[in-house]
Structure formats: structure tokens, C-alpha cells
Design a protein around this motif. Structure first.
Motif, short mmCIF file in Angstrom:
data_model
loop_
_atom_site.label_atom_id
_atom_site.label_comp_id
_atom_site.label_asym_id
_atom_site.label_seq_id
_atom_site.Cartn_x
_atom_site.Cartn_y
_atom_site.Cartn_z
N THR A 186 19.65 -43.17 -1.17
CA THR A 186 20.90 -42.83 -1.84
C THR A 186 20.62 -41.74 -2.87
O THR A 186 19.72 -41.90 -3.70
CB THR A 186 21.48 -44.06 -2.58
N SER A 238 17.61 -34.20 -4.91
CA SER A 238 18.63 -35.16 -4.50
C SER A 238 19.59 -34.54 -3.48
O SER A 238 20.25 -35.26 -2.73
CB SER A 238 19.40 -35.67 -5.72
N GLY A 247 20.50 -38.06 1.74
CA GLY A 247 21.85 -38.44 2.14
C GLY A 247 22.53 -37.45 3.06
O GLY A 247 23.69 -37.65 3.43
N ASN A 288 21.02 -39.55 8.49
CA ASN A 288 21.02 -41.00 8.53
C ASN A 288 19.80 -41.51 9.28
O ASN A 288 18.91 -40.74 9.64
CB ASN A 288 22.32 -41.53 9.15
N THR A 308 16.13 -46.10 -6.91
CA THR A 308 17.53 -46.52 -6.80
C THR A 308 17.90 -47.52 -7.89
O THR A 308 18.98 -47.45 -8.50
CB THR A 308 17.80 -47.13 -5.41
N GLY A 364 19.24 -43.62 -8.05
CA GLY A 364 19.15 -43.03 -6.72
C GLY A 364 17.85 -42.29 -6.54
O GLY A 364 17.03 -42.20 -7.46
#
Length: 248
Positions: free
Chosen positions: A155, A163, A167, A170, A215, A220
Motif C-alpha cells: 500500500t 511510493s 500500488g 497487483n 504499513t 504505507g
């Protein structure tokens, strides 16, 4: 894939590969590009292990080559996570991540990681050039499999370059990651396959707990967490490979 690999090398190394915005966007959507970049980094870092020099010299040259190729961005991420882990409370942890100064937690974790990597390199160099080079290559690929796993399953944390990688894909994206990593174990000398398989499995085994910690404590998987996962996974993968080669 070639564009994604250029983006990965631009993000993960100091190699002058260009890449630009197109490479960056392709890389963010292609976790397997982490692994291909791992072959490049690992192959370059393994070259000193093939030289006719003493074991200690080969280990030192490996460390120097590794960080000449990769730079210190991921080490900085490890240091920031070390400072965050030493802080108390969510606000202090976020402040530690943004602070450009390195605290005691960061110094401790980076120092231990570099020391462990140096000892691992000594152990690898003692295995002989053919095995040593393959273990170095596999440990780097393993670390990048760990990063790819976090990119696919994690996440995203606060906004940033790291970051932004998380995400964008998948779990289905991990199949190409496994396919890309497999040659690091399959193309092995007789008797070396078990050690190389253990080496490859160590990276994601380390990265997943790092991702869970990030996380829970950082909100995250951030760029710092990706960097920390890379550095810690490399160390553990290298030692796991040496131990497996010694025992089996």
C-alpha cells in the motif's frame, strides 16, 4: 519492457541510461523491471569476485563496485527507517523520515547492515570464483524480487518517488517477476542450485516483513521502505546463500 528496464536502472542505479518520463511510467507499471535491473547490478558487482586477488580484496572491491553502481539512495532509506524505528509515536516517526540528519537508529542499522554485508562478501569470496559470482548475482536479483513484491502488493505511503512505484500493479504482476528471476537459479553449476534457490527466496522473505512494518508504522510502503527492503534483503540473501552452499 526495454523502456521499463531503462526506467528501473535510472531509478535504482547511477548508470547513465537516460529513461526520462516514458521510462519512469513504464517502470512503475512493470515490477519485473526491478529484477532485470538486478541482473545488471549483480553482474557488475560480481566482477571483482572473478579477479585473481585475495579473498579480502575481492570482498572490498565488491562493496566498492556495488555502491559505485547503485549510489547511496537505498542506504539513505535504510538509515531513515532506522531513525523512524527508534522514534516514539507516529509524528516522531514521520519527522525522522523527513529529517536530513542521521540519528543513532540510522547509524546503528546502516553500520550493522554494511558490516554484515562485508562478512557475507568474505564468505562468498571464499566459495571460489564461479560460485561466488553466481551468489552475488542471485542475492542482487533476490533483493530486487523483494522490491518488486512490495511494489505489487504494498500500500503506497506518503507521496514521493518511491511510493509512486507502489500500488501501480497487483499480484498478477508477480508471475513475470518469478519468470525473470528463475534463470538466476536454473543456470547454475552442478550442486549450486539449492543454494541459489535459497538465496532467491530470502529477498521477498525479508521484504514482506519490512512492508508490513512500514504499513503499520509509516502509513504505507514509502521510498525509504523500498530502499530499506533492498539493503536488508541483499544482506540476508547473501548470507542465506553462503550457509546453504556450505551445508549442501
Amino acid at each position: 519492457m526495454l523502456t521499463a528496464v531503462r526506467g528501473a536502472l535510472a531509478f535504482l542505479t547511477r548508470l547513465p541510461v537516460g529513461g526520462g518520463e516514458a521510462g519512469w511510467d513504464a517502470f512503475r507499471r512493470t515490477p519485473a523491471a526491478f529484477v532485470v535491473a538486478g541482473y545488471v547490478v549483480g553482474g557488475l558487482a560480481a566482477l571483482p569476485l572473478l579477479l585473481p586477488v585475495p579473498v579480502s580484496t575481492a570482498a572490498a572491491l565488491y562493496l566498492a563496485t556495488l555502491y559505485l553502481v547503485t549510489g547511496v539512495t537505498h542506504v539513505d532509506g535504510l538509515a531513515d527507517c532506522g531513525d523512524a524505528a527508534a522514534a516514539h509515536g507516529a509524528d516522531d516517526r514521520r519527522s525522522a523520515l523527513k529529517d536530513s540528519r542521521i540519528g543513532v537508529g540510522g547509524l546503528l542499522v546502516v553500520g550493522l547492515a554494511l558490516l554484515a554485508l562485508a562478512f557475507g562478501a568474505l564468505g562468498v569470496a571464499g566459495a571460489g570464483p564461479r560460485i561466488a559470482a553466481r551468489l552475488i548475482l542471485a542475492s542482487e536479483v533476490s533483493a530486487k524480487v523483494g522490491m518488486a513484491t512490495l511494489a505489487a502488493l504494498g500500500t503506497p505511503g506518503h507521496e514521493g518517488l518511491g511510493s509512486a512505484v507502489v500500488g501501480e500493479s497487483n499480484g498478477a504482476a508477480l508471475l513475470p517477476v518469478v519468470v525473470a528471476a528463475a534463470p538466476a537459479a536454473l543456470l547454475a553449476p552442478a550442486g549450486a542450485t539449492p543454494a541459489l534457490v535459497v538465496t532467491l527466496l530470502a529477498g521477498p522473505a525479508v521484504a514482506l516483513p519490512v512492508g508490513r512494518w512500514a504499513t503499520a508504522h509509516l502509513g504505507g510502503v514509502t521510498g525509504d521502505a523500498l530502499g530499506a527492503a533492498n539493503e536488508l534483503a541483499r544482506v540476508v540473501a547473501l548470507h542465506a546463500g553462503v550457509v546453504a552452499w556450505t551445508l549442501w
